[in-house]
Design an enzyme around this catalytic site. Sequence first.
Site, PDB file in Angstrom:
ATOM      1  N   ASN B 248       0.819  -1.220   0.000  1.00 40.64           N
ATOM      2  CA  ASN B 248       0.000   0.000   0.000  1.00 40.64           C
ATOM      3  C   ASN B 248       0.850   1.267   0.000  1.00 40.64           C
ATOM      4  OD1 ASN B 248       0.514  -0.812   2.792  1.00 40.64           O
ATOM      5  ND2 ASN B 248      -0.704   0.976   3.347  1.00 40.64           N
ATOM      6  N   HIS B 249       2.124   1.142   0.320  1.00 36.77           N
ATOM      7  CA  HIS B 249       3.002   2.313   0.257  1.00 36.77           C
ATOM      8  C   HIS B 249       3.631   2.517  -1.118  1.00 36.77           C
ATOM      9  CE1 HIS B 249       3.346   4.123   4.326  1.00 36.77           C
ATOM     10  NE2 HIS B 249       2.714   3.018   4.632  1.00 36.77           N
TER      11      HIS B 249
END
Lengths: 162, 736
Positions: B248-249
């Site tokens: 998700n980063h």
Amino acid sequence: MADDKDSAEAILSVVHKKIGDAFDVFDHEFNKTVDVREIGTIIRSLGCFPSEAELHDIIAEVEEEEPMGYIRFEKFLPAMTMVLMERKFGPIPEDLLLQAFEVLDQQKKGHLDPEELTKYMTQEGEPFTQEEMEEMLSAALDPDKNVIFYKDFVSAMAVDDT
Amino acid sequence: MGCGITKSNQLQLKKCDRGHLSVPASTAMRAALLIQRWYRQYVARLEMRRRCTWNIFQSIEYAGEQDQIKLYNFFAYLMDHFTPASSERNLISHIFRENDLLRDIEWERYFNYKSIEIPEDYCGPYLTFPLTASNVTELVEAFRNKQQLHSRYVLQLLGETWKLLRLLPNINHVSTCHTKEITICGDLHGHLEDLLLVFYKNGLPSMETPYVFNGDYVDRGKNSIEILLILFAFLLLYPNDVHLNRGNHEDHIVNLRYGFTKEVLGKYRLHGKKILKLLQKIFSWLPLATVIDQKVLIVHGGISDTFDLKIIAKMDRHRYVSSLKPPKSRRLLLKSKLSDQESDTEEAGAEDSGSSSTRGGGGIRRTCSMTHSSPSSGVDRSLLQRRSLQSHSSVDDELQERRRQAGLGVSPSHSDDQQSYCSDKDAELTEAVEADAEEWKQIVDLLWSDPMSMEGCVPNEVRGGGCYWGPDVTEEVLNRHSLQLLIRSHECKQEGYEFCHNRKVLTIFSASNYYEEGSNRGAYIRLGPDLVPHLIQYQATRTTRDLTLRQSVGRTERSALRALREQLFAHKSDLISAFQKYDPDNTGWISLKDWAVAMETVFHLALPWRVLRSQLVSTTKDGMLDYQSWFKELAIMEPNKELAHTNVLETLYKHHSNLETIFRVIDTDNSGFISFEEFRQTWKLLSSHLKMEISDEAIVDLAHSIDFNHDGSIDINEFMEAFRLVDSTHHDMATA
């Protein structure tokens, strides 16, 4: 008397809050459940000193009929309240603890060798895991003399507070 | 003596070598038992403290993530509602611009690394393409020696990576045949020393040593770009043996807040922007999952009850540049081909055409859909027509209020266009939109979800995205796909790993000392053909390994408490108001019981305030606290005297992460400086987001006082420095 009743309720309320607070620390999903593996920590952090066997008994009491791996607060609270109110598993007086160490120190040296302590801790009573043993040694061992001065050890641990 | 000894203990007693212990058996046993009981209680107390500390860090971390999402929603809302030509919109519209330079030639021209010259005094590593093993080994060594790779090579390497990634399917399929063991690593978050430690212990990636990296390579740590470059280099070298999953980063919007953008712009002043743009593309092309031997699934976050590998395998993953925002809908692509009614009067290249129909058509209100509750039965059409950020207030009122606060004029009624647009009843288009929604949900769940111990599947409100899924969902999803194990990352674990759901889910986290030195170990997995995971743990710094449990708990705790005190300071006004509710007579005193309640009301951090109280509050009297004095004790700011006494300062401090994010969005030429006007716009944006009123005059005064160099522009980094909280020494609550 009304006063007694009030103070009894007040005491109960304080006890319930304490239990709730300790429980909440491990309630990661904020749904009033904790992993069963954390129950021991919770109970002990509330000031109790149960043995592993006693812990298993409590867990058996608060578990679901079908063990799910988690414990619900509504079952835990009444059981834990009893434990605290009845002062089961009370603290161990420092002098008793010292006596225990002295018993193991048969030669009355005033200290224990790490091998001695290890043998007792990992072979007697409710034996330590290797990890527990290593951690105790790292905290207890005098780095210069490589022995455990148990009197100092006991005092040092008593200083730490929550 | 009353304690039941279990069978296993009795057996052990018999087995032990009694010959060497000359103390009578029963006495020794009793003594040992006593000591063990006592020691285990001591350890439990430490564990309680450690867990509280952990909760502090984690709460603040997740609150930050939520904050980020709120800020992003706010930007999206602005995009919808501001007129195309408004300057505020121009400030932020570029983060919504899709990377639409699709053709290779355009890309090669834009990222033309060939024109970048290497200066004579460059002493970093050199790369030749195609890469060789010694090239890549040298690269690793160079980074170990803190060298920096020249932007020419960075762009070249990234260009090659992108070309390769485009060829990869959404799901990497790997097998452990040839008796190869596969190594699986979790989050690295810019911790280069951990990656190097893993390579040292486990060997560099090669055909004999295949690796899977499970996302979150960047943000927070200071060597995110180096980690990416190393991983990409190995990917290019051994494309069949190195597999990367997206986390998700790996998302440019998230990177704005969590440090990666800042790192790249700081290290590559001239070409940082290009590098970031290319990385946006690359992130969107990262595969979403890896499956080993058709039996072990590896994804970054997790699953949901609607998880479907078939959908994931089929989608165009690169359309999801950021998981925070749904892609431009197929519906609109179709519609804009059919007619020219979308006004393309804005900046060329902006795919998000000014009319709000862009988001209306494709964009289900993000806050509604990032946390889906199950089962997802398709898109509610009314959601498509909803324009408002809060679903219950009148659209126009909300709109007017926002515009007023942001200092804009009255808007033309976009909602009219929107209505007619959405009244299109073409079933095919509806289906396309629903398919989009389904796909988007799959991606968000895959990247953001966390496991929980209770059964079921509920929205992950803590993070603001994905869901919490239970053991029953694991069982069902694994069975449905004929899988036996789910390996995921996304959550920091004290031991570097954790099993749950009857050992069917394994969390692996590879960034040691994540929250603080000594907070946790890192770990990686070795998986052989038997598919039984073997775990190897490590911790990056020698000093922390040598600390006793008590010392490392103490150290991490002090750090967490510092972080918490910063939060306290930032919320001072809110806290004082909350306290005053319990102190109607204005005595300045509040009971500790009420203190705990007030703290929770203000923070919503779900922290055990009563347990933490003794660490945060030192001077109490008869169960009461003098709260005004308490604040005075708490902390002092780096004293810039002019700023010190404005109450705007507190707001600035409280929202400095948001402020910094907005700064970086606005600072499009990444100079690190913004003009007064830009600062004013930033502040207006922020105050609009926070629904605060602030006069122009106050902003101008503030801007002038922050212009430390008196040269008419504000240095972002210097500004942020002003917000480091300084601990007044006598309140360093040392306990160890």
